[in-house]
Motif scaffolding. Sequence first.
Motif, PDB file in Angstrom:
ATOM      1  N   LEU A 136     -22.120  -0.073  77.180  1.00 56.94           N
ATOM      2  CA  LEU A 136     -21.919  -0.144  78.646  1.00 56.94           C
ATOM      3  C   LEU A 136     -21.212   0.919  79.041  1.00 56.94           C
ATOM      4  O   LEU A 136     -20.732   1.324  80.177  1.00 56.94           O
ATOM      5  N   ILE A 158     -18.638  -7.815  86.459  1.00 53.57           N
ATOM      6  CA  ILE A 158     -19.526  -7.717  85.007  1.00 53.57           C
ATOM      7  C   ILE A 158     -19.296  -8.942  84.141  1.00 53.57           C
ATOM      8  O   ILE A 158     -18.231  -9.594  83.878  1.00 53.57           O
ATOM      9  N   LEU A 217     -20.277 -11.446  76.522  1.00 53.94           N
ATOM     10  CA  LEU A 217     -19.921  -9.905  76.013  1.00 53.94           C
ATOM     11  C   LEU A 217     -19.509  -9.920  74.454  1.00 53.94           C
ATOM     12  O   LEU A 217     -18.896 -10.804  74.032  1.00 53.94           O
ATOM     13  N   LEU A 250     -22.967   1.998  82.205  1.00 62.24           N
ATOM     14  CA  LEU A 250     -22.575   1.556  83.258  1.00 62.24           C
ATOM     15  C   LEU A 250     -21.306   1.929  83.815  1.00 62.24           C
ATOM     16  O   LEU A 250     -21.126   1.962  85.188  1.00 62.24           O
ATOM     17  N   GLN A 270     -18.128  -4.288  73.809  1.00 66.33           N
ATOM     18  CA  GLN A 270     -18.448  -4.140  75.177  1.00 66.33           C
ATOM     19  C   GLN A 270     -17.307  -4.265  76.031  1.00 66.33           C
ATOM     20  O   GLN A 270     -17.011  -3.433  77.185  1.00 66.33           O
ATOM     21  N   CYS A 287     -26.263  -6.994  80.190  1.00 65.95           N
ATOM     22  CA  CYS A 287     -25.555  -6.067  79.104  1.00 65.95           C
ATOM     23  C   CYS A 287     -25.847  -6.499  77.832  1.00 65.95           C
ATOM     24  O   CYS A 287     -25.204  -5.728  76.819  1.00 65.95           O
TER      25      CYS A 287
END
Length: 316
Positions: free
Chosen positions: A218, A185, A259, A221, A263, A213
């Motif tokens: 998230l 990620i 990010l 996800l 997140q 993202c």
Amino acid sequence: MTQLNQPLSGNTVPRFGGIATMMRLPIQETAAKLDAAFVGIPMDIGTSNRPGTRMGPRQIRDESRMLRPYNMATRAAPFDSLQVADIGDVPINTFNLPKNLDIITSFYDDVLAHGCTPLTMGGDHTLTWPLLRAIAKKHGPVGLIHIDAHADVNEDMFGEKVAHGCPFRRAQEEGLLDSERVVQIGLRGTGYAADDFDWCREQGFRVVPAEECWYKSLEPLMAEVREQMGDGPVYISYDIDSLDPSVAPGTGTVEAGGLAMSQGLEIIRGAWGLNIVGGDLVEVAPPYDPSGNTALMGATLLYEMLCILPGVKRRD
């Protein structure tokens, strides 16, 4: 019942006082009788750009003085649930990177022999490969949640197989990973070749670029990731450069467009309920972290990993 270790309260000794351990926990020389342990690996001889992560564990410990025992968001109470301590640093060889592979694996063999779950402060990302060797001996091939700006699957760096850009290719080659349960990620930035991330997909890894993202929670996800991971053992490897450099500038290989810290928290909190068998937070480089915020973000993410370990109770 054995009295569980507790972090030293800021209302007992000022936060700027006392010995700098992770969250001001007690120190132990081994993992004996511990459910979880914080471990440092002060190593940066695997870095390819700016050095400095050898100082990461010490700075993470120092900045962790701001963390308190109870997670007010998730209601996790790790220190009411598990016996936890800081067991110091792996005695790495400052001048011989390949030799450190065996040093690290041997150290974690001992930690795991005590039934203790390790949470590691890096150090450069090279360390995850030998650490996974120890984890796989105990648990078999593991699922992996890898949060990073980079895939770290280079065939080599300057002709060397051991470097912080290579650990997950080496781990996959050695059968340490359950490739259908690997997710990466936050990958982003420029590449040496157009197909730089394709090797990961060819192995069966799920790749979630940072662009997927942006501007969103998230949580959805991570619901998919939990389903992908199932009941099998899972390891978390978190490179601080996954965060945007506006949040975490103190690292060696910064990339734009990373990010948000919120997140990062969603990713770790979203792994709650999985069979987490260990985790690491790597690549904090204090020389580029004048405010200490990068190290504090790292310490916070390690605390959040502790909060999702099996056996941690959540308050009603």
